[in-house]
Design an enzyme around this catalytic site. Sequence first.
Site, PDB file in Angstrom:
ATOM      1  N   ASP A 220       0.731  -1.311  -0.072  1.00 36.68           N
ATOM      2  CA  ASP A 220      -0.083   0.235   0.008  1.00 36.68           C
ATOM      3  C   ASP A 220       0.925   1.342   0.091  1.00 36.68           C
ATOM      4  O   ASP A 220       2.438   0.878   0.086  1.00 36.68           O
ATOM      5  CB  ASP A 220      -1.105  -0.148   1.068  1.00 36.68           C
ATOM      6  N   ASP A 222       0.628   3.661   2.123  1.00 37.53           N
ATOM      7  CA  ASP A 222       0.014   4.286   3.429  1.00 37.53           C
ATOM      8  C   ASP A 222      -0.526   5.433   3.716  1.00 37.53           C
ATOM      9  O   ASP A 222      -1.500   5.386   2.600  1.00 37.53           O
ATOM     10  CB  ASP A 222       1.959   4.893   4.181  1.00 37.53           C
TER      11      ASP A 222
HETATM   12  N1  ADE Z   1       2.278  -2.871   6.989  1.00 39.37           N
HETATM   13  C1  ADE Z   1       1.760  -3.187   5.611  1.00 39.37           C
HETATM   14  N2  ADE Z   1       1.438  -1.446   5.418  1.00 39.37           N
HETATM   15  C2  ADE Z   1       1.778  -1.062   6.092  1.00 39.37           C
HETATM   16  C3  ADE Z   1       1.405   0.553   6.485  1.00 39.37           C
HETATM   17  N3  ADE Z   1       1.138   1.225   6.344  1.00 39.37           N
HETATM   18  N4  ADE Z   1       1.960   1.044   7.960  1.00 39.37           N
HETATM   19  C4  ADE Z   1       2.711   0.216   8.767  1.00 39.37           C
HETATM   20  N5  ADE Z   1       2.745  -1.708   8.146  1.00 39.37           N
HETATM   21  C5  ADE Z   1       2.143  -2.163   7.632  1.00 39.37           C
END
Ligand code: ADE
Length: 282
Positions: A220, A222
């Site tokens: 992703d 974030d």
């Molecule tokens: N693991 C997968 N995506 C994450 C994110 N955006 N922040 C922290 N841990 C994650």
Amino acid sequence: CDLGHIYACANIGIIGGSGFDEPGLFENPVERVVTTPFGNPSDVLLEGVIKGVPCVILARHGRKHQYQPSDVNYRANIWALKEVGCTHVLATTATGSLHENYEPGSLVIIDDFIDRTWGRKCTFYDRTEGGPMGVCHLPMSPAFCAVARNALSTAARARKYSCHHSGTVVTIQGPRFSSRAESLMHRQWGGHLVNMTTVPEVVLAKEAGLSYAAVALVTDYDCWNENEKSVCVSDVLEAFGKNVKKAADVIIDAIQIIAATTDHSYLDSHKELVASSIMLKE
Ligand code: ADE
């Protein structure tokens, strides 16, 4: 396998576990319960052979995913793998991206970290009964084993997978995801990725004198990226499920590369670095 400076075979620990469930991949797996001076690992160790190489699989969060990132007993996990003879540990980790070029679906062979965790047990040298004596001030540059990282990189290149061969991960405490202001700050700090588990796993593996490297799977963006949806659990799980086979393929191929290497003198260097980092042993 330790024959002085030459190791006849490598015994490789795999932390993560998801993606290694292909039938027939793991020849004759045996469940082994291991306890350590630091408590119990997240689950039983699964010992077996992958394409001729002895390996041990450990589910970081437990096979039922029962431990959240800050409750994982990282010390017991690393100690247990060492206890059963592992010389190397290869890990998988789901990560968010903090940089437009690190696209979801791609792999990253992490080469550094920023620690934003707190309260986690991050050393074996704390006078726990049955643990090692002294105070350990271990250098963290480089944090990851260059030889194990190279093996992962070579494997990813050969598979032609979309892969970044370096990247700094910001490990946050969790279990919540970052706020937008935090995410923007992590970008300013130079982070490429964000996750919740690399610290203290990498630190403890290095303290244990193991060759440790991790392949991150970007799931992703974030929440810093205005053009993309903010991270949520369902998207992380979906992206991880779709791409975890790539990370597993890379690890399986890297295992072959590591096992084919006859000169394992770098493992002695790892141990010598630890020995030279310990004060007040008596
Ligand atoms: N693991 C997968 N995506 C994450 C994110 N955006 N922040 C922290 N841990 C994650």
